[in-house]
Design a protein around this motif. Structure first.
Motif, PDB file in Angstrom:
ATOM      1  N   LYS A 172       0.608  -1.206   0.020  1.00 12.43           N
ATOM      2  CA  LYS A 172      -0.159   0.055  -0.066  1.00 12.43           C
ATOM      3  C   LYS A 172       0.912   1.202  -0.068  1.00 12.43           C
ATOM      4  O   LYS A 172       0.567   2.254  -0.668  1.00 12.43           O
ATOM      5  N   SER A 173       1.933   1.175   0.856  1.00 10.13           N
ATOM      6  CA  SER A 173       2.852   2.454   0.806  1.00 10.13           C
ATOM      7  C   SER A 173       3.312   2.618  -0.537  1.00 10.13           C
ATOM      8  O   SER A 173       3.564   3.650  -0.887  1.00 10.13           O
ATOM      9  N   VAL A 174       3.811   1.469  -1.308  1.00 10.75           N
ATOM     10  CA  VAL A 174       4.453   1.814  -2.661  1.00 10.75           C
ATOM     11  C   VAL A 174       3.459   2.365  -3.611  1.00 10.75           C
ATOM     12  O   VAL A 174       3.571   3.254  -4.153  1.00 10.75           O
ATOM     13  N   ASN A 175       2.337   1.628  -3.287  1.00  7.68           N
ATOM     14  CA  ASN A 175       1.184   2.135  -4.172  1.00  7.68           C
ATOM     15  C   ASN A 175       0.810   3.516  -3.915  1.00  7.68           C
ATOM     16  O   ASN A 175       0.231   4.417  -4.950  1.00  7.68           O
ATOM     17  N   ASP A 176       0.866   3.987  -2.699  1.00  6.21           N
ATOM     18  CA  ASP A 176       0.688   5.478  -2.510  1.00  6.21           C
ATOM     19  C   ASP A 176       2.184   6.313  -2.692  1.00  6.21           C
ATOM     20  O   ASP A 176       2.242   7.670  -2.379  1.00  6.21           O
ATOM     21  N   GLY A 177       3.057   5.868  -3.221  1.00  7.66           N
ATOM     22  CA  GLY A 177       4.227   6.492  -3.747  1.00  7.66           C
ATOM     23  C   GLY A 177       5.298   6.774  -2.530  1.00  7.66           C
ATOM     24  O   GLY A 177       6.174   7.421  -2.280  1.00  7.66           O
ATOM     25  N   ILE A 178       4.918   6.117  -1.309  1.00  6.63           N
ATOM     26  CA  ILE A 178       6.042   6.266  -0.018  1.00  6.63           C
ATOM     27  C   ILE A 178       6.822   4.945   0.159  1.00  6.63           C
ATOM     28  O   ILE A 178       6.275   3.709  -0.320  1.00  6.63           O
TER      29      ILE A 178
ATOM     30  N   LEU B 104      12.647   2.741  -3.822  1.00  8.50           N
ATOM     31  CA  LEU B 104      11.594   1.543  -4.324  1.00  8.50           C
ATOM     32  C   LEU B 104      12.176   0.286  -4.181  1.00  8.50           C
ATOM     33  O   LEU B 104      11.750  -0.887  -3.620  1.00  8.50           O
ATOM     34  N   THR B 105      13.600  -0.025  -4.612  1.00  9.48           N
ATOM     35  CA  THR B 105      14.305  -1.097  -4.682  1.00  9.48           C
ATOM     36  C   THR B 105      14.374  -1.923  -3.162  1.00  9.48           C
ATOM     37  O   THR B 105      14.053  -2.853  -2.928  1.00  9.48           O
ATOM     38  N   SER B 106      14.726  -0.996  -2.299  1.00 17.44           N
ATOM     39  CA  SER B 106      14.743  -1.635  -0.801  1.00 17.44           C
ATOM     40  C   SER B 106      13.460  -1.884  -0.293  1.00 17.44           C
ATOM     41  O   SER B 106      13.422  -2.882   0.468  1.00 17.44           O
ATOM     42  N   THR B 107      12.517  -1.053  -0.498  1.00 22.85           N
ATOM     43  CA  THR B 107      11.268  -1.346  -0.145  1.00 22.85           C
ATOM     44  C   THR B 107      10.462  -2.756  -0.903  1.00 22.85           C
ATOM     45  O   THR B 107      10.016  -3.647   0.103  1.00 22.85           O
TER      46      THR B 107
END
Length: 194
Positions: free
Chosen positions: A6-12, A18-21
């Motif tokens: 969800k965080s990635v989808n929200d740009g967080i 991005l890679t580490s997440t």
């Protein structure tokens, strides 16, 4: 996994980029997959024990042990191995024995400092497999419950792997136990000769 996705989808990116997440999402997905597979395996073992219907063929346990060691050694190449394997022919399901050994060695790899020892020898009407490592001893409070489901040491994963080991040993009319011996965590599996 859902929170990070969800965080990635929200740009967080909770891990900075991005890679580490995404690496965290991948690691957590792998852990979840392993846990699900272990739970399914326990269900399979319950089925086999209630039906007494495991495959039974001659298994050269010494060759199976060697095969598993050769396969897992790459994951910690810095470790030394002390290996002494007598010929040991038993009746059983080789696939189950491979799973038992993989689970035992996974623990050894997790805790070993510099070496893992493996001995397989005749002991009366049985074969005795001893596996140990030079890492920290098993916590005394955990020892009596080590093979129960969901009990684990401080660095354990889910507390399912050793329960699977116990169930497989029992399906083959064997026993399994652990102890701190000479300052090392040591696991034993005793199985009848064929």
């Amino acid at each position: 996994i859902r929170g990070y996705a969800k965080s990635v989808n929200d740009g967080i990116y909770p891990k900075g980029d991005l890679t580490s997440t995404m690496d965290v999402i991948e690691e957590e997905a792998e852990r979840l997959e392993k846990k699900i597979k272990d739970l399914l395996y326990i269900t399979k073992l319950d089925y086999l024990s209630s039906r007494n219907s495991g495959k039974s063929a001659e298994v050269e346990l010494n060759l199976t042990v060697r095969e598993v060691i050769d396969r897992i050694k790459w994951s910690r190449q810095e470790l030394d191995y002390e290996i002494k394997l007598d010929q040991a022919a038993i009746h059983g399901d080789e696939e189950l024995w491979i799973k038992l050994l993989e689970n035992l060695f996974e623990n050894q790899l997790r805790y070993a400092d510099s070496m893992i020892g493996v001995h397989l020898k005749k002991a009366g009407n049985d074969f005795l497999l001893k596996i140990w490592n030079d890492g920290p001893p098993i916590e005394e409070g955990i020892l009596p419950h080590l093979f129960e489901p969901f009990h684990k040491g401080s660095s354990g994963e889910f507390g399912l792997g050793l329960n699977i080991v116990k169930r497989i040993a029992e399906l083959h009319h064997g026993t399994v136990w652990a102890m701190n011996e000479d300052g090392m965590s040591t696991f034993y599996v005793k199985v009848p000769k064929r």
